[in-house]
Structures are given as C-alpha cells and as structure tokens.
Design a protein around this motif. Sequence first.
Motif, PDB file in Angstrom:
ATOM      1  N   ILE A  75       0.853  -1.190   0.000  1.00 15.35           N
ATOM      2  CA  ILE A  75       0.000   0.000   0.000  1.00 15.35           C
ATOM      3  C   ILE A  75       0.887   1.238   0.000  1.00 15.35           C
ATOM      4  O   ILE A  75       1.766   1.391   0.853  1.00 15.35           O
ATOM      5  N   ARG A  76       0.642   2.071  -0.969  1.00 12.38           N
ATOM      6  CA  ARG A  76       1.400   3.326  -1.039  1.00 12.38           C
ATOM      7  C   ARG A  76       0.742   4.370  -0.128  1.00 12.38           C
ATOM      8  O   ARG A  76      -0.427   4.699  -0.299  1.00 12.38           O
ATOM      9  N   GLU A  77       1.489   4.813   0.826  1.00 16.51           N
ATOM     10  CA  GLU A  77       0.988   5.840   1.740  1.00 16.51           C
ATOM     11  C   GLU A  77       1.429   7.204   1.215  1.00 16.51           C
ATOM     12  O   GLU A  77       2.584   7.604   1.352  1.00 16.51           O
ATOM     13  N   LYS A  78       0.472   7.876   0.588  1.00 16.26           N
ATOM     14  CA  LYS A  78       0.782   9.192   0.034  1.00 16.26           C
ATOM     15  C   LYS A  78       0.662  10.263   1.118  1.00 16.26           C
ATOM     16  O   LYS A  78      -0.083  10.123   2.066  1.00 16.26           O
ATOM     17  N   ASP A  79       1.384  11.314   0.911  1.00 19.14           N
ATOM     18  CA  ASP A  79       1.351  12.430   1.847  1.00 19.14           C
ATOM     19  C   ASP A  79       0.249  13.403   1.430  1.00 19.14           C
ATOM     20  O   ASP A  79       0.360  14.060   0.391  1.00 19.14           O
ATOM     21  N   TYR A  80      -0.820  13.418   2.205  1.00 16.63           N
ATOM     22  CA  TYR A  80      -1.950  14.283   1.878  1.00 16.63           C
ATOM     23  C   TYR A  80      -1.909  15.582   2.689  1.00 16.63           C
ATOM     24  O   TYR A  80      -2.935  16.125   3.048  1.00 16.63           O
ATOM     25  N   SER A  81      -0.769  16.063   3.002  1.00 21.66           N
ATOM     26  CA  SER A  81      -0.649  17.289   3.797  1.00 21.66           C
ATOM     27  C   SER A  81      -1.060  18.502   2.963  1.00 21.66           C
ATOM     28  O   SER A  81      -0.839  18.541   1.750  1.00 21.66           O
ATOM     29  N   PHE A  82      -1.706  19.445   3.599  1.00 22.61           N
ATOM     30  CA  PHE A  82      -2.109  20.676   2.924  1.00 22.61           C
ATOM     31  C   PHE A  82      -1.883  21.848   3.868  1.00 22.61           C
ATOM     32  O   PHE A  82      -1.807  21.690   5.089  1.00 22.61           O
ATOM     33  N   LYS A  83      -1.803  22.987   3.300  1.00 22.18           N
ATOM     34  CA  LYS A  83      -1.555  24.204   4.075  1.00 22.18           C
ATOM     35  C   LYS A  83      -2.860  24.986   4.213  1.00 22.18           C
ATOM     36  O   LYS A  83      -3.520  25.286   3.224  1.00 22.18           O
ATOM     37  N   MET A  84      -3.208  25.286   5.442  1.00 18.67           N
ATOM     38  CA  MET A  84      -4.412  26.064   5.707  1.00 18.67           C
ATOM     39  C   MET A  84      -4.095  27.548   5.545  1.00 18.67           C
ATOM     40  O   MET A  84      -3.024  28.000   5.969  1.00 18.67           O
ATOM     41  N   PRO A  85      -5.008  28.297   4.947  1.00 20.15           N
ATOM     42  CA  PRO A  85      -4.781  29.749   4.833  1.00 20.15           C
ATOM     43  C   PRO A  85      -4.649  30.405   6.203  1.00 20.15           C
ATOM     44  O   PRO A  85      -5.262  29.969   7.183  1.00 20.15           O
ATOM     45  N   LYS A  86      -3.865  31.457   6.252  1.00 15.12           N
ATOM     46  CA  LYS A  86      -3.587  32.127   7.537  1.00 15.12           C
ATOM     47  C   LYS A  86      -4.843  32.777   8.122  1.00 15.12           C
ATOM     48  O   LYS A  86      -5.052  32.778   9.337  1.00 15.12           O
ATOM     49  N   LYS A  87      -5.707  33.337   7.244  1.00 12.84           N
ATOM     50  CA  LYS A  87      -6.940  33.981   7.721  1.00 12.84           C
ATOM     51  C   LYS A  87      -7.862  32.981   8.409  1.00 12.84           C
ATOM     52  O   LYS A  87      -8.438  33.248   9.467  1.00 12.84           O
ATOM     53  N   GLU A  88      -7.983  31.802   7.785  1.00 11.21           N
ATOM     54  CA  GLU A  88      -8.834  30.752   8.360  1.00 11.21           C
ATOM     55  C   GLU A  88      -8.262  30.243   9.672  1.00 11.21           C
ATOM     56  O   GLU A  88      -9.002  29.951  10.615  1.00 11.21           O
ATOM     57  N   MET A  89      -6.934  30.160   9.746  1.00 12.39           N
ATOM     58  CA  MET A  89      -6.272  29.716  10.972  1.00 12.39           C
ATOM     59  C   MET A  89      -6.523  30.694  12.115  1.00 12.39           C
ATOM     60  O   MET A  89      -6.797  30.291  13.251  1.00 12.39           O
ATOM     61  N   ARG A  90      -6.489  31.997  11.804  1.00 11.12           N
ATOM     62  CA  ARG A  90      -6.739  33.011  12.832  1.00 11.12           C
ATOM     63  C   ARG A  90      -8.184  32.948  13.339  1.00 11.12           C
ATOM     64  O   ARG A  90      -8.444  33.072  14.540  1.00 11.12           O
ATOM     65  N   LYS A  91      -9.130  32.740  12.395  1.00 11.15           N
ATOM     66  CA  LYS A  91     -10.540  32.627  12.781  1.00 11.15           C
ATOM     67  C   LYS A  91     -10.774  31.437  13.701  1.00 11.15           C
ATOM     68  O   LYS A  91     -11.506  31.530  14.693  1.00 11.15           O
ATOM     69  N   LEU A  92     -10.150  30.281  13.374  1.00 14.04           N
ATOM     70  CA  LEU A  92     -10.313  29.077  14.192  1.00 14.04           C
ATOM     71  C   LEU A  92      -9.701  29.242  15.571  1.00 14.04           C
ATOM     72  O   LEU A  92     -10.230  28.738  16.561  1.00 14.04           O
ATOM     73  N   LEU A  93      -8.582  29.958  15.634  1.00 14.69           N
ATOM     74  CA  LEU A  93      -7.949  30.192  16.934  1.00 14.69           C
ATOM     75  C   LEU A  93      -8.797  31.113  17.805  1.00 14.69           C
ATOM     76  O   LEU A  93      -8.888  30.936  19.025  1.00 14.69           O
TER      77      LEU A  93
END
Length: 234
Positions: free
Chosen positions: A55-73
């Motif tokens: 099984i190939r384990e692919k890296d599904y990492s993604f970068k969250m936008p900074k604005k969305e990160m601030r809202k969630l915090l």
Amino acid sequence: MSKLDDLLAKKKTVVPVLDLSRSNIQSTEEFKRVMEKVPDYKMRPIKVRAEEIKIREKDYSFKMPKKEMRKLLKSNGERETLYTYADPIPGEMKDVVLMELCAVPIDWKMLTTLRPKSKQEEEYFSRMVEMGKLELKTEAKDRREFALNNCIKKIKNKSGIVETRLVTCESCGEEMCWGKSCGDFNYDLYIRVETKVIKPKPLAASSNKTKLNGRKKSTIGGAKIKVKKSANSK
C-alpha cells in the motif's frame, strides 16, 4: 544450431477469441446456443499473499490559509460562531441551581431567600420550577416503564439454550417499541384538520300564518281558511 533456428523461426500461434459483441439474442433458445459456444476456461484462482500486498501511503498534507487559521484560533476551533441565546432566568436567581429546587417536593420560596424584582419575573421563575419538576416526573415514569418492558425477550429453545430476541411492535412493526411511543407520536394525529362551516338553516316564512283568538288563520291559493284549535293541543 539448426534446433535453435527452428525455435526462432516458429511463429507464435494466435489463440482465437470468441467475439459475441455483434450477436443479437431475442429468445432463450438463441441464448442457450450462444452459451454453448463459450469455452470453459479452466483457470486456477490467484491467491495473493499478505506479504505481496503493498500500500502506497501518500502524503496528503495541505496548508491552511492564515486567515482561516486566525478565525479558528479566535473561535476555539469552531468554524461558525454559535448563536448565543439570552438567559431566561432572572438576574437575581442566577446563583440558585434550578434543578436542585425541582428535585425537592417543596415550594421554592421556602428553600431560598432570594426573590426576583418584579412579580411577573417571580411567576415566570415559579413556572420554570414547575416545568423542571414535571420533567423529572416524566423521566422517572419512562425509567419505570422501561424496567417493566424493555423490549427484550429471553426464550429457551428445545436444546436448552437461552435466546434473546427483540420484540416488534404490533401496530408499527418497529423493534424496541412497545406500542406506546408510536401511538403518542402518530403522524395522523398531527395532520391539519379542515374546519367544516355549518350553514345556517333558512328560517320558515311565518308571514302567512297568524293566530287570532286561539284560531289558526292560513291562506291556500289566495283563499282564507279558518282552522279551529283542538282541545288536546297545548
């Protein structure tokens, strides 16, 4: 060398493949004839070992936008801000635990010295205590009913093994229902009822009938007829 040349000179025999894409079957007899032509391929089922599975384990990492990160915090991980409803309890009674007052079968005014400012708020708070008491009564009633009838039957079969079965409701046919909840929350009970307008009956025309000195006077075809009142009639 001659043997090697013979092997190289040999052409690979092409295995004919049955093509039934153009066949037009219109009856069961034609289908049987076509199925007789299909060869029976004797093939061994391929067994895949667990070691051969990769099984190939692919890296599904993604970068969250900074604005969305601030809202969630700011909102503690909540994407949409929850609507804050106003607290219905009066400000003077916020220090009192409402369910503690509901659990005791005594008037809440005898359990605490705190009182709301206005009489309207006091009536509202007493109504809330009453609703809490009714809620506790309903929960206790549901627990008793579930203890008496928990919709699970234990039956011994012929071999002596105890089998557990879920009881199905006779009225709705659902499991874990003893015929009360489906009767209380029946869809037919909540259908909009059409109100029937009763038409008033037309009043009888009393212009032709009059009473004079205990006698009834009536007109038939323009001619006046006097009718004497009987002695039995009241």
